[in-house]
Structures are given as C-alpha cells and as structure tokens.
Design a protein around this motif. Structure first.
Motif, PDB file in Angstrom:
ATOM      1  N   GLY A 190     -11.423  25.015  14.043  1.00 32.28           N
ATOM      2  CA  GLY A 190     -11.766  24.089  15.114  1.00 32.28           C
ATOM      3  C   GLY A 190     -12.503  22.858  14.626  1.00 32.28           C
ATOM      4  O   GLY A 190     -13.168  22.173  15.404  1.00 32.28           O
ATOM      5  N   ARG A 191     -12.379  22.559  13.344  1.00 31.68           N
ATOM      6  CA  ARG A 191     -13.097  21.433  12.748  1.00 31.68           C
ATOM      7  C   ARG A 191     -12.200  20.244  12.418  1.00 31.68           C
ATOM      8  O   ARG A 191     -12.632  19.307  11.750  1.00 31.68           O
ATOM      9  N   PHE A 192     -10.948  20.295  12.868  1.00 27.53           N
ATOM     10  CA  PHE A 192      -9.998  19.210  12.634  1.00 27.53           C
ATOM     11  C   PHE A 192      -9.046  19.173  13.818  1.00 27.53           C
ATOM     12  O   PHE A 192      -8.748  20.218  14.396  1.00 27.53           O
ATOM     13  N   PRO A 193      -8.551  17.994  14.194  1.00 27.91           N
ATOM     14  CA  PRO A 193      -7.628  17.910  15.336  1.00 27.91           C
ATOM     15  C   PRO A 193      -6.411  18.819  15.144  1.00 27.91           C
ATOM     16  O   PRO A 193      -5.881  18.947  14.041  1.00 27.91           O
ATOM     17  N   LYS A 194      -5.991  19.435  16.223  1.00 23.35           N
ATOM     18  CA  LYS A 194      -4.848  20.343  16.194  1.00 23.35           C
ATOM     19  C   LYS A 194      -3.532  19.573  16.080  1.00 23.35           C
ATOM     20  O   LYS A 194      -3.369  18.513  16.678  1.00 23.35           O
ATOM     21  N   ALA A 195      -2.627  20.138  15.309  1.00 21.36           N
ATOM     22  CA  ALA A 195      -1.269  19.604  15.232  1.00 21.36           C
ATOM     23  C   ALA A 195      -0.552  19.948  16.535  1.00 21.36           C
ATOM     24  O   ALA A 195      -0.848  20.959  17.164  1.00 21.36           O
ATOM     25  N   ARG A 196       0.369  19.092  16.915  1.00 21.93           N
ATOM     26  CA  ARG A 196       1.155  19.324  18.134  1.00 21.93           C
ATOM     27  C   ARG A 196       2.618  19.453  17.775  1.00 21.93           C
ATOM     28  O   ARG A 196       3.118  18.725  16.918  1.00 21.93           O
ATOM     29  N   LYS A 197       3.279  20.358  18.446  1.00 29.11           N
ATOM     30  CA  LYS A 197       4.711  20.564  18.205  1.00 29.11           C
ATOM     31  C   LYS A 197       5.462  19.346  18.731  1.00 29.11           C
ATOM     32  O   LYS A 197       5.291  18.949  19.873  1.00 29.11           O
ATOM     33  N   ILE A 198       6.278  18.749  17.865  1.00 26.68           N
ATOM     34  CA  ILE A 198       7.041  17.560  18.277  1.00 26.68           C
ATOM     35  C   ILE A 198       8.548  17.786  18.176  1.00 26.68           C
ATOM     36  O   ILE A 198       9.332  16.906  18.484  1.00 26.68           O
ATOM     37  N   GLY A 199       8.923  18.961  17.745  1.00 27.12           N
ATOM     38  CA  GLY A 199      10.336  19.307  17.621  1.00 27.12           C
ATOM     39  C   GLY A 199      10.458  20.784  17.341  1.00 27.12           C
ATOM     40  O   GLY A 199       9.459  21.500  17.265  1.00 27.12           O
ATOM     41  N   ALA A 200      11.683  21.241  17.158  1.00 23.86           N
ATOM     42  CA  ALA A 200      11.919  22.662  16.918  1.00 23.86           C
ATOM     43  C   ALA A 200      11.185  23.167  15.674  1.00 23.86           C
ATOM     44  O   ALA A 200      10.641  24.266  15.676  1.00 23.86           O
ATOM     45  N   ARG A 201      11.156  22.332  14.631  1.00 25.35           N
ATOM     46  CA  ARG A 201      10.500  22.741  13.384  1.00 25.35           C
ATOM     47  C   ARG A 201       9.590  21.653  12.844  1.00 25.35           C
ATOM     48  O   ARG A 201       9.431  21.512  11.634  1.00 25.35           O
ATOM     49  N   ALA A 202       8.984  20.888  13.744  1.00 25.14           N
ATOM     50  CA  ALA A 202       8.155  19.766  13.294  1.00 25.14           C
ATOM     51  C   ALA A 202       6.859  19.705  14.093  1.00 25.14           C
ATOM     52  O   ALA A 202       6.845  19.983  15.289  1.00 25.14           O
ATOM     53  N   VAL A 203       5.785  19.344  13.394  1.00 20.41           N
ATOM     54  CA  VAL A 203       4.500  19.109  14.053  1.00 20.41           C
ATOM     55  C   VAL A 203       3.980  17.743  13.625  1.00 20.41           C
ATOM     56  O   VAL A 203       4.393  17.188  12.605  1.00 20.41           O
ATOM     57  N   GLY A 204       3.083  17.226  14.416  1.00 23.05           N
ATOM     58  CA  GLY A 204       2.456  15.955  14.104  1.00 23.05           C
ATOM     59  C   GLY A 204       1.071  15.909  14.709  1.00 23.05           C
ATOM     60  O   GLY A 204       0.705  16.751  15.534  1.00 23.05           O
ATOM     61  N   TRP A 205       0.300  14.943  14.278  1.00 25.23           N
ATOM     62  CA  TRP A 205      -1.072  14.772  14.749  1.00 25.23           C
ATOM     63  C   TRP A 205      -1.194  13.452  15.480  1.00 25.23           C
ATOM     64  O   TRP A 205      -0.560  12.455  15.115  1.00 25.23           O
ATOM     65  N   ASP A 206      -2.052  13.412  16.482  1.00 28.39           N
ATOM     66  CA  ASP A 206      -2.357  12.182  17.211  1.00 28.39           C
ATOM     67  C   ASP A 206      -3.152  11.277  16.262  1.00 28.39           C
ATOM     68  O   ASP A 206      -4.222  11.660  15.775  1.00 28.39           O
ATOM     69  N   SER A 207      -2.639  10.106  15.997  1.00 32.79           N
ATOM     70  CA  SER A 207      -3.276   9.206  15.026  1.00 32.79           C
ATOM     71  C   SER A 207      -4.692   8.836  15.427  1.00 32.79           C
ATOM     72  O   SER A 207      -5.576   8.730  14.572  1.00 32.79           O
ATOM     73  N   GLN A 208      -4.945   8.665  16.714  1.00 31.18           N
ATOM     74  CA  GLN A 208      -6.292   8.299  17.149  1.00 31.18           C
ATOM     75  C   GLN A 208      -7.279   9.427  16.882  1.00 31.18           C
ATOM     76  O   GLN A 208      -8.415   9.177  16.468  1.00 31.18           O
ATOM     77  N   GLN A 209      -6.855  10.668  17.087  1.00 32.33           N
ATOM     78  CA  GLN A 209      -7.737  11.803  16.822  1.00 32.33           C
ATOM     79  C   GLN A 209      -8.049  11.928  15.334  1.00 32.33           C
ATOM     80  O   GLN A 209      -9.195  12.161  14.946  1.00 32.33           O
ATOM     81  N   VAL A 210      -7.031  11.761  14.497  1.00 36.16           N
ATOM     82  CA  VAL A 210      -7.234  11.866  13.046  1.00 36.16           C
ATOM     83  C   VAL A 210      -8.133  10.724  12.558  1.00 36.16           C
ATOM     84  O   VAL A 210      -9.087  10.951  11.798  1.00 36.16           O
ATOM     85  N   GLU A 211      -7.870   9.511  13.009  1.00 36.51           N
ATOM     86  CA  GLU A 211      -8.669   8.362  12.577  1.00 36.51           C
ATOM     87  C   GLU A 211     -10.112   8.484  13.060  1.00 36.51           C
ATOM     88  O   GLU A 211     -11.049   8.131  12.335  1.00 36.51           O
ATOM     89  N   SER A 212     -10.319   9.014  14.264  1.00 37.65           N
ATOM     90  CA  SER A 212     -11.682   9.238  14.759  1.00 37.65           C
ATOM     91  C   SER A 212     -12.390  10.299  13.932  1.00 37.65           C
ATOM     92  O   SER A 212     -13.577  10.179  13.626  1.00 37.65           O
ATOM     93  N   TRP A 213     -11.654  11.351  13.543  1.00 39.89           N
ATOM     94  CA  TRP A 213     -12.226  12.404  12.716  1.00 39.89           C
ATOM     95  C   TRP A 213     -12.656  11.848  11.356  1.00 39.89           C
ATOM     96  O   TRP A 213     -13.753  12.128  10.880  1.00 39.89           O
ATOM     97  N   VAL A 214     -11.792  11.035  10.746  1.00 41.00           N
ATOM     98  CA  VAL A 214     -12.107  10.420   9.460  1.00 41.00           C
ATOM     99  C   VAL A 214     -13.354   9.539   9.601  1.00 41.00           C
ATOM    100  O   VAL A 214     -14.272   9.599   8.768  1.00 41.00           O
ATOM    101  N   ALA A 215     -13.412   8.741  10.635  1.00 41.32           N
ATOM    102  CA  ALA A 215     -14.573   7.853  10.863  1.00 41.32           C
ATOM    103  C   ALA A 215     -15.848   8.671  11.020  1.00 41.32           C
ATOM    104  O   ALA A 215     -16.899   8.304  10.484  1.00 41.32           O
TER     105      ALA A 215
END
Length: 66
Positions: free
Chosen positions: A34-59
C-alpha cells in the motif's frame, strides 16, 4: 513542472520503472504494502498506472513525505 501541469495518461511499467528508479519486483512489493499507487487493468493482459498518481508519489519521495 508539477503533476497537475501535465496531461493525465496511462504509464506502462517501463516508464514507471524509469520514473522511480525501481525494478518491477520492488514496485509490485510497494503496491502490495500500500506504499505505491495501484496498477489498473487496461486490457486482457495489460496494466498501467495513472501518471498523476505516480508523479505525485515521486514528488512526495523527493520532498521527504514518505
């Protein structure tokens, strides 16, 4: 440039790895803890992350808020 200044988009794993400096296993371990944004399913075999969540986490890491 702040995350809110950029267009929201889906980041795939190679881009998340480049943004964080972490490998796949560490990113998934942080998600599991629970210390990093969760990946979201974007296809049958693909996941991705919300860029704003990742960039906020990095900041937050750079600002010492972790």
């Amino acid at each position: 440039m702040y995350a809110s200044d950029k267009t929201r988009r889906i980041m795939r794993l190679p881009e998340v790895k480049a943004a964080t400096g972490f490998g796949r296993a560490h990113i998934y371990n942080l998600m599991k803890e629970g210390r990093f944004p969760k990946a979201r399913k974007i296809g049958a075999r693909a996941v991705g992350w919300d860029s704003q969540q990742v960039e906020s986490w990095v900041a937050a890491q750079l600002d010492g808020e972790a």
